[in-house]
Each structure stands twice: as structure tokens, then as C-alpha cells.
Scaffold this motif. Sequence first.
Motif, mmCIF file in Angstrom:
data_model
loop_
_atom_site.group_PDB
_atom_site.id
_atom_site.type_symbol
_atom_site.label_atom_id
_atom_site.label_comp_id
_atom_site.label_asym_id
_atom_site.label_seq_id
_atom_site.Cartn_x
_atom_site.Cartn_y
_atom_site.Cartn_z
ATOM 1 N N ASP A 284 0.933 -1.211 -0.061
ATOM 2 C CA ASP A 284 -0.053 -0.074 -0.006
ATOM 3 C C ASP A 284 0.826 1.269 0.102
ATOM 4 O O ASP A 284 0.269 2.275 0.128
ATOM 5 C CB ASP A 284 -0.988 0.081 1.208
ATOM 6 N N ASP A 285 2.052 1.019 0.008
ATOM 7 C CA ASP A 285 2.947 2.248 -0.243
ATOM 8 C C ASP A 285 3.833 2.147 -1.563
ATOM 9 O O ASP A 285 3.633 1.436 -2.153
ATOM 10 C CB ASP A 285 4.075 2.269 1.026
ATOM 11 N N TYR A 286 4.348 3.205 -1.943
ATOM 12 C CA TYR A 286 5.143 3.084 -3.221
ATOM 13 C C TYR A 286 6.245 4.459 -3.455
ATOM 14 O O TYR A 286 6.405 5.051 -2.539
ATOM 15 C CB TYR A 286 4.239 3.552 -4.336
ATOM 16 N N TRP A 287 7.070 4.098 -3.912
ATOM 17 C CA TRP A 287 8.236 4.795 -4.498
ATOM 18 C C TRP A 287 8.233 5.958 -5.406
ATOM 19 O O TRP A 287 7.177 5.758 -6.386
ATOM 20 C CB TRP A 287 9.670 3.967 -4.667
ATOM 21 N N THR A 288 8.554 7.196 -5.221
ATOM 22 C CA THR A 288 8.557 8.195 -6.115
ATOM 23 C C THR A 288 9.761 8.831 -6.793
ATOM 24 O O THR A 288 9.437 9.469 -7.788
ATOM 25 C CB THR A 288 7.529 9.412 -5.221
ATOM 26 N N ASP A 289 10.777 8.348 -6.437
ATOM 27 C CA ASP A 289 12.049 8.781 -7.051
ATOM 28 C C ASP A 289 12.656 7.455 -7.753
ATOM 29 O O ASP A 289 13.053 6.364 -7.297
ATOM 30 C CB ASP A 289 12.965 8.970 -5.638
#
Length: 332
Positions: free
Chosen positions: A106-111
Motif C-alpha cells: 500500500d506504499d510506493y516509491w516516487t524517486d
Amino acid sequence: MRQPEDERAVLVSVCCITFNQADVIRDALDGFVRQKTDFKYEILIHDDASTDGTADVIREYAERYPDRIFPILQTENQYSRGLTNISGTFNFPRARGRYIAMCEGDDYWTDEYKLQKQADFLEAHPGCSLCFHSARVSVQGRALTGRWMRPYRGSRRIGPAEIIDKTSGYPTASLMFRREMVEALPDFYVKAPIADIPLQLLAAAHGWAYYMDQPMCVYRLGGAYSWTNLMQQGDYEKKQREYARAMERMYRGFDEMSGGRFHGTVKHAVRRLWYRTWVNTRKFSKILARENRAFYRELDLRTRFFIRLEAAHPECYRRLREAFHRMPGGGR
């Protein structure tokens, strides 16, 4: 350009656990596959028998990236069978990388360079056992807010004592550590009610940490099957007490495993654990006690204001809370 001894060798293993996250799992998967690195990495996913189509989305991505995504799709829910150590049981043992990067579904990376930045730092600093960073916060799937999960102000080295006894948490989706750290998991980790804090304690026993003050991931709050939301169902106060007792046992187990090297620090961390439990369950006599004044000052101003208001004027606090929940978007 890094030139590994074996060009086919995996440097980083991404470990992800999922359950009923079909509405958000694509964000996590896209964040994984879009990473730009000069090394090979693998994506290890464990789905705990989701019933909402999460497994179908994972299959779709695994078919598109068969050389990178390696799923385990359970048909029987392991957590309901009493297994809380999902990552340690199913993902860590099959990891091939020198380093492991964590991100729950339910989380995610943006970089796109997150893995590269962290792996480069760990490669250059063999004494560093854990690298982590800040996160942006998203509430119940809404647009990004201005909130950060930002444990420290400024990138810096974090010593073992500060890892053990800290005033705020580290985003799980930010953690990268050395695989050797979890090759033989001690009892205190296996029996812990959550996985991220025991990982951090292991890191403290193996070296020091480095914090990158960059929000390279998004931490979601309020998902239907999130740990926080599940804790709020049923007898909340009882769950909080049971959680605190289990966490205290975990800290004591770590203290024993580490030979008492951090005994005083562990004792203080346990005191802070119980203080936060009292805050969550509104035990005002303990929250406001003179001997706990240092812990009280660690709370943000908003929390302190509402604690004082509820303790002194409970009816006023109740009416204010009800009015807030009637507002559009209230309660979030």
C-alpha cells in the motif's frame, strides 16, 4: 558504472508483502519497475491470499517482467494462521541481493533513482547497516498532503543508540539493509507483532544507519487492511495493551541477544513505548505525570493541545470532535 564480478548477479532484492490492495498495488509495482540502476535487482512479492484481485494484478506484472518479478501467491491466508513473520518466512530466504529494500503493497516509491542512491551509499560505507529516508504522507488514498514522515531534519549518520530509542518512526518503504543481517533471524524478530522495528534493532546491533532527508516514497494511512486500521477495530484499549506487552518482550529479547550492550537505551525505549500507549488510550494521569514530562515534550503541539483540552474539558473536546467529523473530509 559499477562492474560487478558477475554481471548477472543481483545487487538489490526488493521485498514486498501484499493483502487486499488491488486499488493501490499498481503504484507500488510501477515504482519498482521504473527504478533506474546500473545494477541488476529483483522484486520478490508475497501475496497473502488476497480476495480482491490483488493477485491478478501481480500476475499481470510478473508476466510483463518475468526476469525481475518473482511472486508467491498464497491460496490460504498465512497471517490468520498465526504467522506474523511473513517477510522473514517467504521473502528474505529467497533474496539473492547483497541488499534488501522494503516496501509494502500500500506504499510506493516516487524517486526513480532511490535504489541507486541507497545502494551507492551502502557500497561506499561498509560499516553502515541501514539506509533510510523520509516519506510523503497520503491519507486514505487522497491526493498528497503537505505532511512528511520526516524523522530528522537534514541527512546524517544515526548511531545505534538512536536507532533503538527514537522519538519517531522510520518509513518502512524507505528501508534498505544488508541481506546478511536477516540470514539467521533471532527469536525476538520472529515473535514480534510487527516487522519494521525489529529490523531496525538488528541494524543497530550490526552497525550504524544513514538517513537521507529526501521524500523518495509515499506512506499511505487509513487503508482498510492497514495495520493501523485493524488495530482500531474491536477492543482498541485491549489491543494497545497487548501490543505494548508484545513489543516490550521484543525489546527484552533484543537486549538479551545483544548481550546487554544497549541495556540502558532499551529500558528507556520501553518507557517511551508505554508512554505512547498511554497517549493512545488517553490515560491522562500517566500522560501528564511529572516523571513523564520529557516524553510529553516530544509530542507535537497539536497533540499536546488536544490532550490538555480533553483532560480538563472532556465535554468541550467531545463536541469539537463531533463537529470536526461532520465537516467534509472530517475524521481523516
